[in-house]
Design a protein around this motif. Sequence first.
Motif: not given
Length: 457
Positions: A92-93, A161, A165, A168, A170, A205, A207-211
């Motif tokens: 994840t991320g 982005l 956003a 969202k 995965k 993005y 790292k911040q969202s966990g995608t």
Amino acid sequence: MAKAAKTIYVCSECGAQSPKWAGQCGDCGAWNSLQETVAAPTPKADGRFSGYAGAEDTARIRNLSEVVAQENERLPTGLDELDRVLGGGLVTGSVVLIGGDPGIGKSTLLVQALALLARDHPAIYVSGEESAEQISMRAHRLGLPTEQLRLLTETCVERILSLIAVEKPKVLVLDSIQTFYTESLQSAPGSVAQVRESAARLVRYAKQSGTSLFLVGHVTKEGALAGPRVLEHMVDTVLYFEGESGSPYRLIRAIKNRFGAVNELGVFAMTDKGLREVANPSAIFLSRHQEQVPGSCILVTREGTRPLLVEVQALVDQSPLANPRRVALGLEQNRLSMLLAVMHRHGGIGMFDQDVFLNVVGGVRVTEPAADLPVLLSVLSSFRDHALPGDLATFGEVGLAGEIRPVPSGQERLREAAKHGFKRAIVPSANAPKRAIEGLEVIAVGRISEAIDAVVN
């Protein structure tokens, strides 16, 4: 309204900065070295950096003992060979960069993996090269489930982005990074500045969202991935897709992996229904000749955590040239020349007037020194026109002093050879097993002369 990012031009040779582009750097005199980039934020009078509000409140220096290490959550991709290369699944991320020659199957692999992931996790495929209709045709031709797979055709990073956003996802795939651009730079898509800045925003993005993010990168004619190592330092994992043009087999190799072992290897076969996993790759790399032929030797190599059996073939022939040729495919050519010198000096066998051709069957690249002993034995077999036993496997590093040096994981290599029906193995003395392996006779050698005697007598 957000303030537009300021762009500057930085010399790739000396690092000098310029407010505008010029053909020659004014500091070091290098030509065509100025590259567009976004200016770094400057510190304010109180020491804080502009454009990073709140960062000074969250960043602090801590002892390493205060940091709690958590187990990384992994998503199985549905393709076991891809999971093996990633280190057990998709973290994840994480950001994964996959590159390879045009038409090797990068997009096919990612469409297959994303279609399987989309059944349990929200996933989006962003294409900057192909139209939605082309991707749909490929998915239907491969018979993939596409009900849950989301698709976006866009090349502007800012618009991508803003759209993702809302959804969202995965898992996110961007194919390919050379086609995307950011509006903060004026250079064309595919330039070093655009590739670097676009990737930096996408990585931020993720790292911040966990995608979990897949980036597809083109390989240049020099063999570099997406330019002069621009992306490889920014991502978590770098995968190379390899394969011969005339072979149906594809190899995916991990060159860098922050969440798993490097040099891990996954094997696929290209079929009319896409890429099919090869669970037992040793079986496809062994020719299994109906009758034994000179110049063939079985090497037990190791790729990541997996022992692998491959066939090393050599052809030694009288040379009509003053300087005989030394050609190696799948192995380092300079090492072949070194091994031939060792054979002459410590084995008493010279090949000054012979052409030597070497090949690893199946298009596998072997980089470890464990291939030294199989190379010498296959060359000797071809030179003497004496076939080696078909049930013989070997491995070992050869030193310049003529010694046979041990290699890592000798026990696992021997067990893999025994599992595939090999009855004898020539190994370094230090790799000789303490307990006998059922059905396998192990011949331990310490010098190159002992190895030659073991196959000649």
